[in-house]
Scaffold this motif. Sequence first.
Motif, mmCIF file in Angstrom:
data_model
loop_
_atom_site.group_PDB
_atom_site.id
_atom_site.type_symbol
_atom_site.label_atom_id
_atom_site.label_comp_id
_atom_site.label_asym_id
_atom_site.label_seq_id
_atom_site.Cartn_x
_atom_site.Cartn_y
_atom_site.Cartn_z
ATOM 1 N N HIS A 1 16.896 29.020 1.888
ATOM 2 C CA HIS A 1 16.703 27.591 2.140
ATOM 3 C C HIS A 1 17.625 26.808 1.202
ATOM 4 O O HIS A 1 17.517 26.918 -0.014
ATOM 5 N N PHE A 2 18.544 26.016 1.798
ATOM 6 C CA PHE A 2 19.443 25.162 1.022
ATOM 7 C C PHE A 2 19.017 23.698 1.187
ATOM 8 O O PHE A 2 18.829 23.225 2.305
ATOM 9 N N LYS A 3 18.905 23.002 0.083
ATOM 10 C CA LYS A 3 18.481 21.608 0.086
ATOM 11 C C LYS A 3 19.669 20.672 0.357
ATOM 12 O O LYS A 3 20.800 20.963 -0.036
ATOM 13 N N ASN A 4 19.381 19.546 1.020
ATOM 14 C CA ASN A 4 20.328 18.431 1.139
ATOM 15 C C ASN A 4 21.689 18.850 1.698
ATOM 16 O O ASN A 4 22.737 18.493 1.153
ATOM 17 N N PHE A 5 21.676 19.586 2.802
ATOM 18 C CA PHE A 5 22.941 20.005 3.423
ATOM 19 C C PHE A 5 23.656 18.814 4.051
ATOM 20 O O PHE A 5 24.882 18.709 3.972
ATOM 21 N N ILE A 6 22.915 17.931 4.683
ATOM 22 C CA ILE A 6 23.513 16.723 5.260
ATOM 23 C C ILE A 6 22.755 15.489 4.777
ATOM 24 O O ILE A 6 21.587 15.568 4.403
ATOM 25 N N LYS B 1 14.282 27.461 -3.622
ATOM 26 C CA LYS B 1 15.256 26.767 -2.788
ATOM 27 C C LYS B 1 16.556 26.625 -3.565
ATOM 28 O O LYS B 1 16.560 26.560 -4.795
ATOM 29 N N PHE B 2 17.659 26.546 -2.847
ATOM 30 C CA PHE B 2 18.976 26.578 -3.463
ATOM 31 C C PHE B 2 19.814 25.378 -3.017
ATOM 32 O O PHE B 2 19.434 24.640 -2.103
ATOM 33 N N THR B 3 20.977 25.224 -3.660
ATOM 34 C CA THR B 3 21.981 24.240 -3.252
ATOM 35 C C THR B 3 23.234 24.994 -2.860
ATOM 36 O O THR B 3 23.695 25.868 -3.603
ATOM 37 N N LEU B 4 23.776 24.667 -1.697
ATOM 38 C CA LEU B 4 24.969 25.369 -1.213
ATOM 39 C C LEU B 4 26.216 24.785 -1.853
ATOM 40 O O LEU B 4 26.453 23.579 -1.794
#
Length: 268
Positions: free
Chosen positions: A29-34, A7-10
């Motif tokens: 899959h990006f974590k914690n988008f909102i 998983k990644f962070t945008l």
Amino acid sequence: MATSYQKFTLGSTITPEQQAFFNQHGFIHFKNFIKPETVTDIINASKQVENAWISNKTEKVNGVPIKYGKDLDGSPIVQRFAFINQHHNLLNEFTKDPRFEVLLNLIGEGSRLGTDEKDGMVFNHYVNGPESSFTKMGWHTDGLRDIFHGQKLNPMLNVGIHLSTLKPENGGLRILPGTHKQNLYQMLFRKKYFLDHDTDENEVAIIPTAGDLTIHDGRLWHRVAQSTVIGEASRRRVIYIPIIAGKYEPKHADSPTAFYQRFASIVK
């Protein structure tokens, strides 16, 4: 069934590592988008639209049928909204988040967020209860609609903003990584569209935390697995917005219902 993957962070750009992962597997899959409060605001906005559509007995939006169902207490709910972004200011403003522009780079030049094309922002609300009519969705690809429309297969990505924290037993998105590279015959006949719900030994379960964002290629085979738990614990909500390339084709109030959408009743 695999449940673990990277998983990644945008950030402000798509990194080479992220691009390579997406190119290979057809999803990311990006974590914690909102933030949690934004998740709550979006759900509350959907309830306001739901109340209006139930009161007005709205059957279609821009030609797309609205899917109704029953909540756990038997009250009517909307289980699949189309173009919900056009019916609430908060959701319309959400589509203007500049980070969506970053995601366009996964396709490249000429791509756009399809807020007024395809089905616009789709809001799905699943709940597994005694009167549920929308608990799962069989294997399919999103690219099939272009073929139904007699068009060439244009690049399309489906951006999912997950509003519920899930465990594998909650069901949800299942994908077959790498199938975005398949030929047209495999895309058409690998599985029975929407009728096949069987677990595939190569499938990967997308297990999000509320606020996460995922993207999958429209040519990728995927399904929505039914929750194995019932009641309130089965409730899950997710938004999908397409990223599109090719000819601009906005929908409007007089748009016809697409051929494939007339079979929406097979989705249980």
